[in-house]
Design a protein around this motif. Structure first.
Motif, PDB file in Angstrom:
ATOM      1  N   SER B  61      53.403  49.223  43.315  1.00  0.00           N
ATOM      2  CA  SER B  61      52.047  49.483  42.862  1.00  0.00           C
ATOM      3  C   SER B  61      52.041  50.849  42.169  1.00  0.00           C
ATOM      4  O   SER B  61      52.574  51.819  42.701  1.00  0.00           O
ATOM      5  CB  SER B  61      51.117  49.487  44.069  1.00  0.00           C
ATOM      6  OG  SER B  61      49.891  50.039  43.706  1.00  0.00           O
ATOM      7  N   ASP B  63      49.879  53.775  41.106  1.00  0.00           N
ATOM      8  CA  ASP B  63      48.536  54.328  41.243  1.00  0.00           C
ATOM      9  C   ASP B  63      48.455  55.675  40.545  1.00  0.00           C
ATOM     10  O   ASP B  63      49.432  56.409  40.446  1.00  0.00           O
ATOM     11  CB  ASP B  63      48.119  54.421  42.707  1.00  0.00           C
ATOM     12  CG  ASP B  63      49.083  55.250  43.524  1.00  0.00           C
ATOM     13  OD1 ASP B  63      50.253  55.335  43.097  1.00  0.00           O
ATOM     14  OD2 ASP B  63      48.696  55.789  44.555  1.00  0.00           O
ATOM     15  N   LYS B 304      40.390  37.660  42.701  1.00  0.00           N
ATOM     16  CA  LYS B 304      41.390  38.578  43.268  1.00  0.00           C
ATOM     17  C   LYS B 304      42.778  37.954  43.403  1.00  0.00           C
ATOM     18  O   LYS B 304      43.555  38.373  44.252  1.00  0.00           O
ATOM     19  CB  LYS B 304      40.926  39.086  44.637  1.00  0.00           C
ATOM     20  CG  LYS B 304      39.557  39.718  44.612  1.00  0.00           C
ATOM     21  CD  LYS B 304      39.110  40.019  46.003  1.00  0.00           C
ATOM     22  CE  LYS B 304      37.661  40.456  45.999  1.00  0.00           C
ATOM     23  NZ  LYS B 304      37.164  40.690  47.357  1.00  0.00           N
ATOM     24  N   THR B 322      47.261  40.228  47.189  1.00  0.00           N
ATOM     25  CA  THR B 322      47.487  41.148  48.294  1.00  0.00           C
ATOM     26  C   THR B 322      46.133  41.496  48.870  1.00  0.00           C
ATOM     27  O   THR B 322      45.103  41.292  48.231  1.00  0.00           O
ATOM     28  CB  THR B 322      48.188  42.441  47.859  1.00  0.00           C
ATOM     29  OG1 THR B 322      47.323  43.131  46.985  1.00  0.00           O
ATOM     30  CG2 THR B 322      49.490  42.172  47.203  1.00  0.00           C
ATOM     31  N   LYS B 323      46.164  42.053  50.048  1.00  0.00           N
ATOM     32  CA  LYS B 323      44.915  42.367  50.719  1.00  0.00           C
ATOM     33  C   LYS B 323      44.100  43.351  49.902  1.00  0.00           C
ATOM     34  O   LYS B 323      42.881  43.270  49.829  1.00  0.00           O
ATOM     35  CB  LYS B 323      45.226  42.953  52.083  1.00  0.00           C
ATOM     36  CG  LYS B 323      44.587  42.147  53.188  1.00  0.00           C
ATOM     37  CD  LYS B 323      44.997  42.718  54.520  1.00  0.00           C
ATOM     38  CE  LYS B 323      44.734  41.692  55.602  1.00  0.00           C
ATOM     39  NZ  LYS B 323      45.291  42.096  56.872  1.00  0.00           N
ATOM     40  N   ARG B 324      44.766  44.323  49.320  1.00  0.00           N
ATOM     41  CA  ARG B 324      44.024  45.421  48.712  1.00  0.00           C
ATOM     42  C   ARG B 324      43.680  45.169  47.254  1.00  0.00           C
ATOM     43  O   ARG B 324      42.945  45.932  46.653  1.00  0.00           O
ATOM     44  CB  ARG B 324      44.843  46.707  48.822  1.00  0.00           C
ATOM     45  CG  ARG B 324      45.006  47.095  50.252  1.00  0.00           C
ATOM     46  CD  ARG B 324      45.713  48.388  50.386  1.00  0.00           C
ATOM     47  NE  ARG B 324      45.850  48.749  51.798  1.00  0.00           N
ATOM     48  CZ  ARG B 324      46.379  49.883  52.199  1.00  0.00           C
ATOM     49  NH1 ARG B 324      46.811  50.748  51.295  1.00  0.00           N
ATOM     50  NH2 ARG B 324      46.474  50.149  53.473  1.00  0.00           N
ATOM     51  N   GLN B 326      41.786  43.979  44.234  1.00  0.00           N
ATOM     52  CA  GLN B 326      40.446  43.480  43.958  1.00  0.00           C
ATOM     53  C   GLN B 326      40.466  42.623  42.694  1.00  0.00           C
ATOM     54  O   GLN B 326      41.514  42.127  42.321  1.00  0.00           O
ATOM     55  CB  GLN B 326      39.485  44.659  43.815  1.00  0.00           C
ATOM     56  CG  GLN B 326      39.333  45.460  45.087  1.00  0.00           C
ATOM     57  CD  GLN B 326      38.831  44.612  46.240  1.00  0.00           C
ATOM     58  OE1 GLN B 326      37.877  43.875  46.118  1.00  0.00           O
ATOM     59  NE2 GLN B 326      39.509  44.707  47.384  1.00  0.00           N
ATOM     60  N   GLU B 346      40.616  48.105  41.519  1.00  0.00           N
ATOM     61  CA  GLU B 346      40.726  49.215  42.458  1.00  0.00           C
ATOM     62  C   GLU B 346      41.774  50.214  41.979  1.00  0.00           C
ATOM     63  O   GLU B 346      42.436  50.840  42.767  1.00  0.00           O
ATOM     64  CB  GLU B 346      40.900  48.692  43.862  1.00  0.00           C
ATOM     65  CG  GLU B 346      42.262  48.336  44.373  1.00  0.00           C
ATOM     66  CD  GLU B 346      43.081  47.458  43.479  1.00  0.00           C
ATOM     67  OE1 GLU B 346      42.502  46.574  42.814  1.00  0.00           O
ATOM     68  OE2 GLU B 346      44.290  47.660  43.422  1.00  0.00           O
ATOM     69  N   ASN B 348      44.619  50.260  40.548  1.00  0.00           N
ATOM     70  CA  ASN B 348      46.075  50.148  40.659  1.00  0.00           C
ATOM     71  C   ASN B 348      46.636  49.173  39.639  1.00  0.00           C
ATOM     72  O   ASN B 348      45.977  48.215  39.242  1.00  0.00           O
ATOM     73  CB  ASN B 348      46.454  49.650  42.047  1.00  0.00           C
ATOM     74  CG  ASN B 348      46.469  50.778  43.053  1.00  0.00           C
ATOM     75  OD1 ASN B 348      46.912  51.886  42.742  1.00  0.00           O
ATOM     76  ND2 ASN B 348      45.946  50.505  44.224  1.00  0.00           N
ATOM     77  N   ARG B 350      49.877  46.683  39.421  1.00  0.00           N
ATOM     78  CA  ARG B 350      50.879  46.129  40.338  1.00  0.00           C
ATOM     79  C   ARG B 350      51.979  45.438  39.555  1.00  0.00           C
ATOM     80  O   ARG B 350      51.742  44.816  38.525  1.00  0.00           O
ATOM     81  CB  ARG B 350      50.229  45.151  41.311  1.00  0.00           C
ATOM     82  CG  ARG B 350      49.399  45.858  42.339  1.00  0.00           C
ATOM     83  CD  ARG B 350      48.977  44.912  43.452  1.00  0.00           C
ATOM     84  NE  ARG B 350      48.398  45.678  44.545  1.00  0.00           N
ATOM     85  CZ  ARG B 350      47.163  46.211  44.498  1.00  0.00           C
ATOM     86  NH1 ARG B 350      46.407  46.056  43.423  1.00  0.00           N
ATOM     87  NH2 ARG B 350      46.714  46.906  45.522  1.00  0.00           N
TER      88      ARG B 350
END
Lengths: 783, 445
Positions: B61, B63, B304, B322-324, B326, B346, B348, B350
């Protein structure tokens, strides 16, 4: 003054229009109309024209006259430019309201003069007339929206056709077994220096001079490997062509070497007999060729004849066969005592005699000999041509087979003898039928007779395809019988059958492969991800996954994969068996003599019309005692009973009451301890009287079975065969494995894959043309 | 008494090194190798299981952005470079192999709406909410120099998308109209309008480089030819398309990401009906990008998730989440066909593997052969229920799972109703409309 200027303008335009009318009338008419209107407006205004203007006009006229006079001096150019007569009438300053006032000038007014003048071509006149007749107004132009729509449509068509050029490449790439990306890879390795230094330029005048010279002589400039000439020659032969050429050359060389080695080997053979035989064969062949040549190409034949004559003469002139050699002399001495030597000498003498004779006569002799031989050769028995009884569809028992056939072999061996028997047997069968009650064994024997007869008839059929279509067991027997009846024809027959089987197999296989390839694209459509909330964390978790299609398949199950396996091998075995049958005939033919069958037509063969009826009758007779339906029902009943749960009797005699001989447990007890299990669900074939559906199903196997035919496949056989052909290296050679497991798309690590470039299109076109050319060439070579 | 012992020379069967492979003589007679199908089936099953075990697609990821990532651009010449623009007008250049940001520049005020790298890879263009088109150098400015654009074009309206020609110095923007620009001029050389509407994206055809496609907010997809003065054709669908992407290997196919949760692949010559409808997302599809081989494409959705579709299948072969992560706003498939890059709300970016279970890096020849073999086996036995079950299983987030279930039920209900209506009306009055035809309203010439 403004008016004046206007007038002048109108005048000018008038003049112009009158000039124009001569060549393009269509335009002129319009203009004239406009002008007229203007004039009409002006007419009113022209009333008050001042004197100044008059003076001006007079001056003008004088000037004109003067100019004319001057131009007239030249003599030749007497003819003035066209006069504007009608305009002058209107322009006249005194008669302001002219005769044509208020009237529109029509096209006809203008044309009148033209019709009179002969100088105007007839074509123009005609055109003018049609124009006059045509009163249609010109259509108004399209609206902006319409116009744009048309424009868009046209440009879309253009773009669509342009894009469609890619179709061949796209289909090609879709069909390709393997695609290697990036597409336009530069060949690795050092590039020719010529290409690297194309950017260089000659700097000094000396260099320039040198380069000029080099280029003038077409010499290599940047130290290349090839001169232009060489390059041209290289270009003339593409790589593919060169490869084809090389392959051909290699083949030719190989053939030559084989031939040479063969010739050498043959030359080394010392056996005289061998050479004698060989020579004889050669001679025969030559003669055959010569015969053909006589028919086809008499000139060449004549030449050949001359050559032969020459050879004969040479041999005659040589001391061969003249009995003057050492060997001949010794043999002559021995001939008195030895029989062999005598025959050898005689042979020699005969040869000598032959040589001294003329060649043509000897030739004739041989021909005669051959003719004599011909009638001696065996004639094929006539029954080959007999009509074949096709597989009778009306006979339901035909496809079934009898339980055992112990006499089969014997019969096949003694075929010749038994051939005549069936007829009599058929008659006896009728008699027997009248009697009614016959034993089953007898019936079976009878059936076997029929069977054998049927087979015989099939065997007589020459068509290998027909042989193929028959049941397996019959098939094998056929092979044997065929071998029996006609040893000469059957060999080709059998091999044909084999080949056909093979080709059938290959075509099927190819079909499957194609189907696979086509199907691959579409196969995924049905494949939908099975998404759930379960996350797999290890191999163990996979067992927990729900089965996508857990519903019990309603369809009758297909044979399991492990059973599928033998089916293919079975097929192979079948082929093998057939082969064996054919080999077997060699053994059989040795002991059997060819018996010429008297061509007495059988009852069936002769009477075609009655034939079918007879056949039906025969079958009915044959299966008179056979009740197939009741048998089937019995079978079904048995199966049903087997599936029913049994009543379990748990009574223990003597338990709770007296027991012993002659004492039975009480009824109450019996009822109490008799356990009835719940009746099972009704069978699936309850309402289907003519069907038995087996409900035995092994669920543990079905878990691993495909229960419906996957998309790209048409038949079960196709799918089974693809599954049965193994991929791994345990069953295949290294090369095959590599070939089979080639991935569909390969990419190079770390290479950027560019989108398809326009060059690809050109390349494709070139390839296509080369391929076409090569095919054409190969075709030419073949013909 | 002499004792005879069975002995063998170890040299015949022991390898000198582990790399030393001895040729095993084999008899390939099929009669000697029974149960071949069963054995291969077991192998295929194991291969499938292992594939699922090794399927770990998420790589990294990136960021650094301080607002949602709104657009991304692949470098045309370098695989390891990625450009991304965020909703606060910041543009970042990333080194993918090191997973780090190389350069940051404040390109616009407001959103960076679109980004594209010039075909030569020396500069890139950005468009933003501040009605400007800016051209930037790819190299970072030297010490002491400020971040200045090479060229700035002030427009009258907001530009929402940009794309560059494959070989020439020409680019196209979209906003209220589609403009074609020459790099040397400050005014468009051509602008196309067809009705008053705003366009959300414009893309050049990478193969037939003079053609363009654009998505308009009146639910239409419009095609253009750069050389013509008027647009070519327009297809209006039931809902708006967000973006479209041309197939880089097949000139006349493009796929558009639609608001109605589906993707549609069109043949540009026959716009009356899409070639294929790709379903599986449970929310609007925001972006789509083709793999450079033209065999697959990846889509980013508001639900997502990222999904990978084969170009000729109606359902996805893979779903990433992935969970995070969005709402995924932009997505790219790397030029070497190995990775997928997604930019989401969000902040990032990926990095994913395109093939989840693939081993990265160089494979030894034996490894590659083994991989090929197992791939072939999986393909051969793909219809077997066990193998199918394992290979098709994917984990989904709860909400997506339930939503897809709901959608399925809704679809079924609609189908049933339609069937009933058809059953109870005059035969022929309610025609059967295929799924493909359902979503196209009209084609405007």
């Amino acid at each position: 003054m403004a008016k004046v200027s206007k007038k002048k303008v109108s005048k000018k335009s008038l003049k112009k229009s009158s000039e124009v009318t001569g060549n393009n009338e269509a335009v002129a008419t319009n203009m004239i109309y406009d002008d007229d209107e203007k004039e009409d407006d002006l007419d009113g205004a022209d009333v008050d024209v001042s004197g100044e203007e008059d003076e001006d006009g007079e001056d003008e006229r004088k000037r004109q006259k003067l100019l004319e006079a001057i131009s007239g001096l030249g003599g030749k150019r007497k003819k003035t430019l066209g006069e504007r007569s009608e305009a002058a009438v209107q322009m006249c300053e005194f008669t302001v309201t002219s005769k044509g006032d208020g009237e529109k000038i029509d096209l006809s007014d203008l044309i009148e003069t033209i019709e009179k003048t002969p100088s105007v071509p007839a074509k123009a006149k005609k055109q003018l007339k049609t124009l006059q007749r045509n009163t249609k107004t010109v259509e108004c132009p399209l609206s902006k929206q319409e116009n744009e729509r048309i424009q868009r449509d046209v440009s879309f068509q253009k773009a669509a056709t342009e894009v469609s050029r890619w179709k061949s490449i796209i289909t090609q790439n879709r069909k390709a077994e393997q695609l290697v990306f990036p597409l336009n890879q530069e060949p690795s390795g050092p590039k020719p220096i010529d290409r690297v230094v194309t950017g260089w330029k000659a700097q000094t005048p000396l260099e320039q001079e040198i380069f000029a010279l080099l280029s003038a002589n077409k010499q290599p400039i940047n130290d290349p490997i090839l001169t232009p000439f060489e390059e041209a020659s290289v270009r003339a032969m593409s790589l593919e062509e060169a490869k084809i050429r090389r392959a051909e050359l290699q083949k030719a060389r190989a053939l030559q070497s084989y031939y040479e080695s063969k010739a050498r080997r043959e030359k080394k053979i010392k056996s005289k007999k061998y050479h004698k035989v060989q020579n004889k064969v050669k001679r025969k062949e030559f003669l055959k060729e010569f015969d053909e040549m006589v028919k086809m190409n008499p000139a060449a034949a004549l030449e050949e004849l001359n050559k032969m004559e020459l050879a004969r003469m040479q041999e005659r002139m040589s001391l061969k066969h003249q009995n003057s050699g050492k060997w001949a002399k010794s043999k002559a001495i021995m001939a008195k005592y030895d029989l062999e030597a005598r025959t050898a000498i005689q042979q020699q003498l005969k040869v000598n005699k032959d040589l001294t004779q003329n060649l043509v006569s000897s030739l004739k002799e041989e021909e005669e000999e051959e003719e004599e031989e011909e009638p001696g050769t065996e004639v094929l028995p006539d029954f080959v041509n007999d009509a074949k009884q096709p597989l009778d569809s009306s006979n339901p028992w035909m496809s079934g087979k009898l339980s055992e056939d112990p006499t089969e072999k014997e019969m096949s061996e003694t075929r010749g003898v038994t051939v005549e028997e069936p007829i009599t047997v058929a008659h006896t069968a009728e008699e027997e039928e009248e009697e009614g009650d016959t034993e089953k064994t007898e019936e079976e024997a009878l059936l076997r007779e029929f069977d054998s007869r049927r087979k015989l008839r099939w065997a007589q059929e020459a068509d290998p395809a027909a042989v193929m279509s028959v049941d397996d067991d019959n098939d094998e027997d056929d092979g044997v019988i065929v071998a029996d009846s006609k040893p000469s024809a059957e060999e080709a027959d059998a091999s044909d059958g084999e080949e056909e089987g093979l080709s059938e197999f290959t075509s099927l296989f190819r079909g499957i492969v194609d189907g696979c390839r086509e199907g691959k694209a579409g196969s995924d459509t049905s494949a939908q991800l099975n998404e759930g909330l379960v996350r797999i964390k290890g191999v163990g978790d996979m067992e927990l996954l729900p089965l996508t299609n857990e519903k019990a398949p309603v369809e009758p199950q297909h044979p399991p994969a492990s059973e599928n396996l033998p089916s293919a091998t079975k097929k192979a075995e079948k082929n093998r068996k057939r082969k064996k049958g054919i080999e077997l005939k060699d053994v059989l033919t040795k002991c059997t003599k060819v018996i010429k069958v008297p061509v007495t037509p059988t009852v069936e063969d002769s009477e075609d019309a009655e034939d079918k009826v007879d056949q039906m009758g025969l079958i009915k007779e044959a299966f008179a005692g056979d009740d197939v339906v009741s048998d089937f029902l019995k079978d079904k009943k048995k199966q049903e009973n087997a599936g029913k749960p049994k009543v379990v009797d748990m009574t223990l005699p003597g338990w709770g009451e007296w027991g012993g001989i002659g004492l039975n447990p009480s009824r109450r007890k019996r009822r109490r301890f008799r356990i009835k299990t719940t009746p099972p669900a009704p069978r699936k074939d309850v309402h289907l009287p003519s069907v038995i559906i087996s409900e035995k199903r092994n669920s543990s196997i079905s878990f691993h079975q495909v229960n419906s035919l996957p998309f790209p496949f048409d038949t079960h056989a196709q799918f089974e065969s693809t599954i049965c052909s193994p991929v791994g290296r345990t069953w295949n050679t290294e090369q095959t494995v590599k070939k089979i497991t080639k991935p569909k798309v390969t990419t190079q690590l770390g290479a950027i894959i560019e989108p398809m470039a326009q060059e690809e299109l050109l390349k494709n076109k070139k390839q296509m043309t080369v391929r076409n050319n090569s095919t054409v060439d190969s075709l030419k070579r073949k013909h | 008494m002499k004792v005879k012992v069975l002995s063998r020379n170890p040299d015949d069967y022991v390898r000198e090194t582990k790399l030393d492979i001895q040729r095993v003589p084999r008899n390939y007679d099929p009669s000697l190798h029974p149960f071949e199908v069963c054995r291969e089936y077991t192998r295929a099953l194991n291969a499938t299981k292992l594939e699922r075990v090794f399927a770990k697609p998420f790589l990294a990821s990136l960021d650094g952005h301080r607002d949602g990532v709104n657009c991304m651009a692949k470098h045309t010449k370098s695989l390891s470079t990625l450009l991304s623009g965020s909703c606060d007008g910041e543009v970042k250049l990333w080194n993918l192999s090191k997973h780090e940001c190389v350069r940051t520049l404040q390109a616009h005020e407001g959103f960076v709406r679109g980004m594209v790298v010039r075909y030569c890879g020396t500069s890139f263009f950005t468009v933003g909410d501040d009605k400007t088109i800016k051209q930037w150098k790819m190299e970072a400015p030297s010490y002491g120099e400020g971040e200045e654009p090479l060229n700035t074009i002030l427009g009258k309206t907001v530009y929402t998308g940009i794309d560059h020609h494959q070989k020439e110095g020409v680019f196209a923007t979209c906003g209220q109209q589609v403009d074609i620009w020459d790099e040397q001029r400050s005014t468009p050389i051509r602008s196309f309008t067809w009705g008053v509407d705003s366009f959300s994206s414009v893309r050049f055809n990478p193969v037939e480089t003079e053609l363009l496609g654009s998505c308009a907010s009146d639910r239409s997809i419009v095609l253009y030819d750069m050389r013509e003065s008027a647009p070519l054709k327009k297809v209006i669908m039931t809902m708006r398309s967000n973006t479209l992407c041309w197939n880089p290997m097949e000139a006349y196919y493009f796929t558009c990401a639609n608001e109605d949760y589906n993707l549609y692949t069109y043949d540009m010559r026959f716009l009356e009906k899409p070639v294929l409808v790709h379903m599986d997302h449970v929310s609007a599809v925001l972006d789509v990008d083709y793999s450079p081989t033209g065999k697959e494409f990846v889509s980013a959705s508001f639900d997502k998730t990222i999904r990978i579709f084969a170009k000729d299948s109606g359902h996805s072969r893979e779903v990433y989440h992935t969970k995070r992560m969005q709402h995924v706003i932009c997505i790219k498939w790397s030029a070497d066909n190995k990775y997928i890059l997604s930019g989401s709300d969000e902040m990032n970016i990926r990095l994913w593997k395109a093939n989840a279970a693939e081993k990265l890096g160089v494979l030894s020849p034996r490894e590659r052969e083994a991989v090929n073999y197992s791939q072939k086996l999986k393909e051969k036995f793909q219809h077997y229920p066990q193998i199918r079950r394992i290979s098709h299983h994917r984990h989904l987030p709860k909400n997506v799972f339930h939503q897809s279930k709901e959608l399925r039920i809704m679809k079924e209900a609609r189908r049933r109703k339609e069937r009933n209506v058809r059953k109870h009306s005059k035969p022929g009055s309610v025609p059967v409309v295929s799924e493909k035809e359902k979503h196209v309203v009209t084609v405007v010439k």
